[in-house]
Design a protein around this motif. Sequence first.
Motif, PDB file in Angstrom:
ATOM      1  N   TYR A   1       0.792  -1.231   0.000  1.00 28.10           N
ATOM      2  CA  TYR A   1       0.000   0.000   0.000  1.00 28.10           C
ATOM      3  C   TYR A   1       0.824   1.280   0.000  1.00 28.10           C
ATOM      4  O   TYR A   1       0.328   2.322  -0.443  1.00 28.10           O
ATOM      5  CB  TYR A   1      -0.942   0.010   1.214  1.00 28.10           C
ATOM      6  CG  TYR A   1      -1.952  -1.114   1.173  1.00 28.10           C
ATOM      7  CD1 TYR A   1      -2.973  -1.121   0.228  1.00 28.10           C
ATOM      8  CD2 TYR A   1      -1.866  -2.175   2.069  1.00 28.10           C
ATOM      9  CE1 TYR A   1      -3.888  -2.157   0.183  1.00 28.10           C
ATOM     10  CE2 TYR A   1      -2.780  -3.213   2.040  1.00 28.10           C
ATOM     11  CZ  TYR A   1      -3.785  -3.203   1.089  1.00 28.10           C
ATOM     12  OH  TYR A   1      -4.696  -4.239   1.045  1.00 28.10           O
TER      13      TYR A   1
ATOM     14  N   GLU B   1       3.593   0.081  -3.188  1.00 29.35           N
ATOM     15  CA  GLU B   1       2.789  -0.447  -4.304  1.00 29.35           C
ATOM     16  C   GLU B   1       3.574  -1.424  -5.167  1.00 29.35           C
ATOM     17  O   GLU B   1       3.462  -1.444  -6.390  1.00 29.35           O
ATOM     18  CB  GLU B   1       2.247   0.713  -5.154  1.00 29.35           C
ATOM     19  CG  GLU B   1       1.326   1.639  -4.372  1.00 29.35           C
ATOM     20  CD  GLU B   1       0.769   2.770  -5.227  1.00 29.35           C
ATOM     21  OE1 GLU B   1       1.286   2.967  -6.355  1.00 29.35           O
ATOM     22  OE2 GLU B   1      -0.166   3.439  -4.773  1.00 29.35           O
TER      23      GLU B   1
ATOM     24  N   GLU C   1      -8.450   0.445  -1.659  1.00 36.87           N
ATOM     25  CA  GLU C   1      -7.555   1.590  -1.594  1.00 36.87           C
ATOM     26  C   GLU C   1      -7.612   2.179  -0.190  1.00 36.87           C
ATOM     27  O   GLU C   1      -8.699   2.433   0.344  1.00 36.87           O
ATOM     28  CB  GLU C   1      -7.966   2.642  -2.629  1.00 36.87           C
ATOM     29  CG  GLU C   1      -7.017   3.826  -2.688  1.00 36.87           C
ATOM     30  CD  GLU C   1      -7.394   4.804  -3.784  1.00 36.87           C
ATOM     31  OE1 GLU C   1      -6.814   5.915  -3.813  1.00 36.87           O
ATOM     32  OE2 GLU C   1      -8.259   4.459  -4.607  1.00 36.87           O
ATOM     33  N   GLN C   2      -6.450   2.399   0.407  1.00 32.36           N
ATOM     34  CA  GLN C   2      -6.394   2.830   1.804  1.00 32.36           C
ATOM     35  C   GLN C   2      -6.414   4.352   1.922  1.00 32.36           C
ATOM     36  O   GLN C   2      -5.927   5.068   1.047  1.00 32.36           O
ATOM     37  CB  GLN C   2      -5.139   2.272   2.475  1.00 32.36           C
ATOM     38  CG  GLN C   2      -4.986   0.769   2.365  1.00 32.36           C
ATOM     39  CD  GLN C   2      -6.170   0.002   2.944  1.00 32.36           C
ATOM     40  OE1 GLN C   2      -6.768   0.411   3.937  1.00 32.36           O
ATOM     41  NE2 GLN C   2      -6.514  -1.117   2.299  1.00 32.36           N
TER      42      GLN C   2
END
Length: 323
Positions: free
Chosen positions: A151, A154, A288-289
């Motif tokens: 995250y 990536e 998606e964070q």
Amino acid sequence: TSLKLFVAYISYFLLGITFSVMDISLNSMIPVMTDDAKERSALSSIKGVGYMAGSMIISIGVPLVINAYADKRTAYFILVGIASAAIAVFSVGGALGVNERVGASENQKYSVKQMFGFLTLEPVLITFLSQLLFSIGGAIGGTTEIYYMIYVMEDVTLLTKASLFKLIGMTGAVLLNTYLVRIVGKRIVYSSGILLISAALFLRLLDVHSVPLIYVSFILSGLGSSLVMVLMYGIQADNIDYVEYRGGMRAEGAISSLQSLVAKLGHALGGTIPAYILASTGYVANAEQTQSTIHGIIFSVTIVPAVIQIVSALLFLLRYRLD
């Protein structure tokens, strides 16, 4: 689903028991194989290098195997098969090649009260507390690292590449360990190794997206981890001698059992803490964070384990007085 969960629980339960049986016995071997300080240092180095080599193979190989198969169950079965075969070969081969040369007298026994008495001797207690904190810090960082690569960076394959750089640091530590111990002693080298890991984690905060900084951090972390792992078992062997000196009893089994328990407790606590950190920052799996979650991941992979490792190092450096 219920059957699968049952199989998973039973497998994990049996794995925990059988690993403990092996690990406790293994941890008690160095002090009974030799009472020569140089030979113990060599054996401790061999054991530490063995553990680190296994960890490196896992760090490098597992992501490659998982990425090679679209069906992750196939990759899982392959990994379990390889691990099972390796465990069988090395465990049986290692056990057949070991000889015990130092032992207690046949009539030597101690009560539970006496056992707790020598386990609370200051050098023994300080070692266990330091190792507990070291295990907690390592587990927190190790558990969160995969999330960091996914995250924040990536690129999950970056973990494999970084692990290769960590191997460079480990190799350097193995070559330097005996020389450093001879000059400044185990206490300072062991504590310095932990502090080096902390420094490597703080280094990543200069730029959390920098790949070169990750590589440098992994080199330093590998150097520090290797110094700690190589010396850990030799220090416990010294503690066993100290118990015999103070109480006239050989306590390999008790100290090795507690060492195994401390390591498992540290990994259990360290593996749980990141879950609470990520949950509190809004982590959602396979999504998606948010920026808050990204900050939580960075906090969990760097600052939290680094601070815990510093406490571990200072505790051992200032309170372990056995020479």
